[in-house]
Design a protein around this motif. Structure first.
Motif, mmCIF file in Angstrom:
data_model
loop_
_atom_site.group_PDB
_atom_site.id
_atom_site.type_symbol
_atom_site.label_atom_id
_atom_site.label_comp_id
_atom_site.label_asym_id
_atom_site.label_seq_id
_atom_site.Cartn_x
_atom_site.Cartn_y
_atom_site.Cartn_z
ATOM 1 N N TYR A 3 26.827 33.222 -18.932
ATOM 2 C CA TYR A 3 26.253 34.144 -17.952
ATOM 3 C C TYR A 3 24.770 33.836 -17.729
ATOM 4 C CZ TYR A 3 24.880 38.417 -15.599
ATOM 5 O OH TYR A 3 24.370 39.314 -14.694
ATOM 6 N N LEU A 4 24.033 33.636 -18.824
ATOM 7 C CA LEU A 4 22.606 33.350 -18.707
ATOM 8 C C LEU A 4 22.380 32.022 -17.986
ATOM 9 C CD1 LEU A 4 19.708 34.171 -19.346
ATOM 10 C CD2 LEU A 4 19.969 33.109 -21.578
ATOM 11 N N ASP A 5 23.175 31.006 -18.325
ATOM 12 C CA ASP A 5 23.029 29.712 -17.651
ATOM 13 C C ASP A 5 23.361 29.808 -16.156
ATOM 14 O OD1 ASP A 5 22.152 28.379 -19.901
ATOM 15 O OD2 ASP A 5 24.147 27.646 -20.452
ATOM 16 N N ALA A 6 24.339 30.616 -15.796
ATOM 17 C CA ALA A 6 24.760 30.719 -14.394
ATOM 18 C C ALA A 6 23.823 31.584 -13.560
ATOM 19 C CB ALA A 6 26.172 31.288 -14.322
ATOM 20 N N ASN A 7 23.246 32.636 -14.146
ATOM 21 C CA ASN A 7 22.465 33.597 -13.369
ATOM 22 C C ASN A 7 20.968 33.561 -13.634
ATOM 23 O OD1 ASN A 7 24.799 34.773 -12.126
ATOM 24 N ND2 ASN A 7 25.219 35.746 -14.083
ATOM 25 N N GLY A 8 20.543 32.810 -14.631
ATOM 26 C CA GLY A 8 19.123 32.759 -14.966
ATOM 27 C C GLY A 8 18.362 31.764 -14.121
ATOM 28 N N GLU A 50 5.361 37.421 -17.232
ATOM 29 C CA GLU A 50 6.085 38.335 -18.122
ATOM 30 C C GLU A 50 6.214 37.728 -19.512
ATOM 31 O OE1 GLU A 50 9.784 40.075 -16.306
ATOM 32 O OE2 GLU A 50 9.331 38.503 -14.835
ATOM 33 N N GLU A 51 6.197 38.587 -20.532
ATOM 34 C CA GLU A 51 6.443 38.134 -21.898
ATOM 35 C C GLU A 51 7.812 38.627 -22.334
ATOM 36 O OE1 GLU A 51 3.462 38.978 -24.791
ATOM 37 O OE2 GLU A 51 1.880 37.994 -23.625
ATOM 38 N N THR A 52 8.534 37.769 -23.025
ATOM 39 C CA THR A 52 9.871 38.111 -23.495
ATOM 40 C C THR A 52 10.173 37.363 -24.785
ATOM 41 O OG1 THR A 52 12.213 38.221 -22.899
ATOM 42 C CG2 THR A 52 10.994 36.312 -22.109
ATOM 43 N N VAL A 92 15.482 29.301 -19.711
ATOM 44 C CA VAL A 92 16.299 29.970 -18.693
ATOM 45 C C VAL A 92 16.027 31.453 -18.870
ATOM 46 C CG1 VAL A 92 18.620 30.388 -17.833
ATOM 47 C CG2 VAL A 92 18.054 28.170 -18.809
ATOM 48 N N HIS A 93 15.549 32.103 -17.796
ATOM 49 C CA HIS A 93 15.089 33.489 -17.876
ATOM 50 C C HIS A 93 15.874 34.337 -16.898
ATOM 51 C CE1 HIS A 93 11.964 36.671 -16.872
ATOM 52 N NE2 HIS A 93 12.249 36.867 -18.133
ATOM 53 N N LEU A 94 16.374 35.464 -17.359
ATOM 54 C CA LEU A 94 17.070 36.422 -16.508
ATOM 55 C C LEU A 94 16.134 37.607 -16.329
ATOM 56 C CD1 LEU A 94 19.823 36.686 -15.123
ATOM 57 C CD2 LEU A 94 20.607 37.944 -17.112
ATOM 58 N N ARG A 95 15.527 37.701 -15.162
ATOM 59 C CA ARG A 95 14.450 38.681 -14.947
ATOM 60 C C ARG A 95 14.891 40.129 -15.057
ATOM 61 N NH1 ARG A 95 11.993 35.116 -10.342
ATOM 62 N NH2 ARG A 95 10.531 33.938 -11.601
#
Length: 148
Positions: free
Chosen positions: A46-51, A78-80, A98-101
């Motif tokens: 999911y993260l790879d597809a939508n990030g 942003e920090e995460t 890879v970042h999902l905002r």
């Protein structure tokens, strides 16, 4: 047999029948660990597809303890915390993530999933399910007439 004659027990005691609870415990443990591993793989996909792939700078880290973490600042400011990373990133180092905002969730592009979760859980789940199958066969064979 005479009522005053002593009663003798047989020399060989039949083996104790293995409990079916072991089978259910093995099935439950195997199903839970496999489910967790498959859920983690789903999160990765999911993260790879939508990030969004972006550059990030490591701003804080704690490695080698019970609560390892790496905190990064992505290009938008942003920090995460990273969910998964490869190696031992140093503060000030830049990496591709890879970042999902919308969920403030990120991982290092070099890492597949958090270290020590997916592959070990897949093997452990298979081991538990295999042990449950073996125990089920053993229990079934023992319950048949002339078993063992």
């Amino acid at each position: 047999m005479h009522p005053h004659q002593p009663r003798y027990e047989p020399i060989m005691v039949p083996p104790v029948r293995p409990g079916r609870w072991r089978v259910w415990l093995g099935v439950a443990a195997g199903a839970l660990t496999l489910s967790y591993a498959l859920f983690t793989i789903g999160q990765v996909r999911y993260l790879d597809a939508n990030g969004v792939t972006t550059r990030a700078e490591v701003v804080d880290r704690q490695l080698g303890g019970r609560s390892d973490f790496v905190r990064v600042r992505v290009s938008s400011g942003e920090e995460t915390n990273l969910w998964a990373w490869e190696g031992a990133p140093e503060v000030g180092e830049t990496m591709t993530v890879v970042h999902l905002r919308e969920s403030n969730w990120a991982k290092d592009t070099r890492a597949f999933a958090p270290e020590g979760t997916v592959w070990q859980n897949l093997w452990l789940g298979a081991l538990f399910l295999g042990g449950a199958l073996w125990q089920h066969r053993r229990t079934r064979r023992a319950s048949e007439p002339g078993g063992y």
